[in-house]
Design a protein around this motif. Sequence first.
Motif, mmCIF file in Angstrom:
data_model
loop_
_atom_site.group_PDB
_atom_site.id
_atom_site.type_symbol
_atom_site.label_atom_id
_atom_site.label_comp_id
_atom_site.label_asym_id
_atom_site.label_seq_id
_atom_site.Cartn_x
_atom_site.Cartn_y
_atom_site.Cartn_z
ATOM 1 N N LEU A 403 0.807 -1.082 0.030
ATOM 2 C CA LEU A 403 -0.110 -0.025 -0.039
ATOM 3 C C LEU A 403 0.744 1.079 0.163
ATOM 4 C CD1 LEU A 403 -2.849 1.600 0.392
ATOM 5 C CD2 LEU A 403 -2.353 1.102 2.825
ATOM 6 N N VAL A 404 2.034 1.236 0.962
ATOM 7 C CA VAL A 404 2.659 2.433 0.944
ATOM 8 C C VAL A 404 3.499 2.806 -0.384
ATOM 9 C CG1 VAL A 404 4.734 3.607 2.196
ATOM 10 C CG2 VAL A 404 2.829 2.443 3.451
ATOM 11 N N ASN A 405 3.887 1.678 -0.971
ATOM 12 C CA ASN A 405 4.604 1.725 -2.125
ATOM 13 C C ASN A 405 3.767 2.132 -3.377
ATOM 14 O OD1 ASN A 405 7.038 0.639 -1.472
ATOM 15 N ND2 ASN A 405 6.513 -1.368 -1.993
ATOM 16 N N GLN A 406 2.360 1.979 -3.309
ATOM 17 C CA GLN A 406 1.449 2.461 -4.082
ATOM 18 C C GLN A 406 1.381 4.038 -3.975
ATOM 19 O OE1 GLN A 406 -1.913 -0.310 -3.975
ATOM 20 N NE2 GLN A 406 -0.840 -1.607 -5.590
ATOM 21 N N LEU A 407 1.085 4.334 -2.931
ATOM 22 C CA LEU A 407 0.946 5.762 -2.545
ATOM 23 C C LEU A 407 2.164 6.630 -2.823
ATOM 24 C CD1 LEU A 407 -0.752 5.308 0.978
ATOM 25 C CD2 LEU A 407 -1.879 5.853 -1.149
ATOM 26 N N ASN A 408 3.265 5.999 -2.528
ATOM 27 C CA ASN A 408 4.659 6.823 -2.948
ATOM 28 C C ASN A 408 4.858 7.057 -4.417
ATOM 29 O OD1 ASN A 408 5.575 7.442 -0.140
ATOM 30 N ND2 ASN A 408 6.707 5.421 0.018
ATOM 31 N N GLU A 411 0.398 5.657 -7.554
ATOM 32 C CA GLU A 411 -0.266 4.597 -8.419
ATOM 33 C C GLU A 411 -1.887 4.261 -7.831
ATOM 34 O OE1 GLU A 411 1.981 1.366 -8.026
ATOM 35 O OE2 GLU A 411 3.803 2.124 -9.201
ATOM 36 N N LYS A 412 -2.579 3.823 -8.486
ATOM 37 C CA LYS A 412 -3.856 3.345 -8.394
ATOM 38 C C LYS A 412 -3.776 2.413 -7.294
ATOM 39 C CE LYS A 412 -8.287 3.187 -8.520
ATOM 40 N NZ LYS A 412 -8.952 4.053 -7.967
ATOM 41 N N VAL A 413 -4.588 2.536 -6.066
ATOM 42 C CA VAL A 413 -4.509 1.733 -4.771
ATOM 43 C C VAL A 413 -5.464 0.440 -5.200
ATOM 44 C CG1 VAL A 413 -5.223 1.495 -2.395
ATOM 45 C CG2 VAL A 413 -4.080 3.414 -3.218
ATOM 46 N N THR A 414 -4.735 -0.523 -5.155
ATOM 47 C CA THR A 414 -5.248 -1.953 -5.441
ATOM 48 C C THR A 414 -5.320 -2.705 -4.270
ATOM 49 O OG1 THR A 414 -3.264 -3.032 -5.997
ATOM 50 C CG2 THR A 414 -4.492 -1.872 -7.895
ATOM 51 N N VAL A 415 -4.716 -2.304 -3.151
ATOM 52 C CA VAL A 415 -4.735 -3.179 -1.953
ATOM 53 C C VAL A 415 -6.049 -2.868 -0.966
ATOM 54 C CG1 VAL A 415 -3.526 -3.613 0.425
ATOM 55 C CG2 VAL A 415 -2.146 -2.766 -1.655
ATOM 56 N N SER A 416 -6.586 -4.221 -0.385
ATOM 57 C CA SER A 416 -7.873 -3.896 0.052
ATOM 58 C C SER A 416 -7.443 -3.792 1.880
ATOM 59 C CB SER A 416 -8.641 -5.194 -0.232
ATOM 60 O OG SER A 416 -8.237 -6.467 0.161
ATOM 61 N N GLY A 417 -8.365 -3.114 2.576
ATOM 62 C CA GLY A 417 -8.238 -3.261 3.901
ATOM 63 C C GLY A 417 -9.560 -3.809 4.544
#
Length: 418
Positions: A403-408, A411-417
């Motif tokens: 998630l942090v890599n995608q935010l940094n 990128e489009k967030v694909t991780v689900s919480g």
Amino acid sequence: MNDWPDGWTGDRRERSNRYGRGSAGAQPEGARAMPHVQPRGVPQQSQGYDRGHEPGYDSGYNTGQVYGSPAGGGGRDGYGGPPPGAPRGPGQAPDWRRRIKVGALTLVVVILAVSIGTYFWADGKLKREVDLSKVIERPESGDGTNYLIVGSDSREGMSAEEKKKLHTGSAEGKRTDSMMILHDGSNGPTLISLPRDSNVTIPSFVGSESGKTFPSTGRQTKLNAAYAEDGPELLVRTVEFNTGLHIDHYVEIGFAGFANIVDAIGGVELDIPKAFKDKKSGADFQAGTQTLDGEQALAFVRTRYAFANSDLDRTKNQQKFLAALAAQTATPGTILNPFAFYPTMGAGLDTLIVDKDMSLWSLGQMFFAMKGVTGGDGTSMNMPISGSVGGNLLWDKAKVKELVNQLNNDEKVTVSGN
């Protein structure tokens, strides 16, 4: 002796003949019978008709000169009109083009003056009390902007009656009641709730007041304990250490400010899918779409004991409500209406605490990003959880890293919480 003027007699016949032949006097009869009237703007004329034959005299009649022309000392374009800027005469049409220009210029000046005044008014209300320069060993900044948004249980400025009405209790000091990371980037905003019961490691830090360095002991505790121990600076340090995400700005609002904002916009409309009740927060809601006032809104976002998943369910309600609040506040009806805009701004800014580098522009961007969370490419989620230990929630480290890599990288967030 004849009493008549020269050339006149009492003989009627002789006078009749005289009218037919003209006067014999030095001046025409008309000149003697009536005073000469000089037209305005016309050069003075001689009373004798034979002066035009005097040497060197030019009457102007043979040159085409027209009275009232520029050569004659007045007029416009040679046709005798008034010069530019001259007062408008009776019956003359108004100069609408000039009036429109003056009106437009006046409107622009007024708008600029109001905008500048509003900016300084709002800027003066911001409480820039958090110094992020005191946070040590910070991770690298990524693309986009990351806001740490904190709802505190501060009762500052509240009367005993307000504390009772809002079911806040009278505890001294303040603790974090909710924590969220809002990422504003080119792939849509992402809102991530950080459960207050999250199990985290308290890293080494420099005391915000003492300036003393506290080395890390590996101590693990709930996330909200970091705020209680050394305030916003240690909370930011703890979030950055446990996520690897750089926090650009800090925003905090207390109980009173939250309730006042909701009341200032006339309440927030919300769809509550299932009825619930909680004595501790004062919540008592029926299922269905309804408009929540400040007191009800505060009860809604604070309730956790009425839900099976406790804090996880509460964070979802907080996200849902904040997105609805932003969507209903950032509308032309509020922004363009001074009777709604200024009370709303005043209610929020009076209790808002931000970092020292926060500008009104950044605050506005945060607000509109919050509005876009539930629309378009926006995403809202809880921090990914893998389990619990001693009643504390454990983050899923692999998912958090992704998630942090995608935010940094924005990128489009694909991780689900959760």
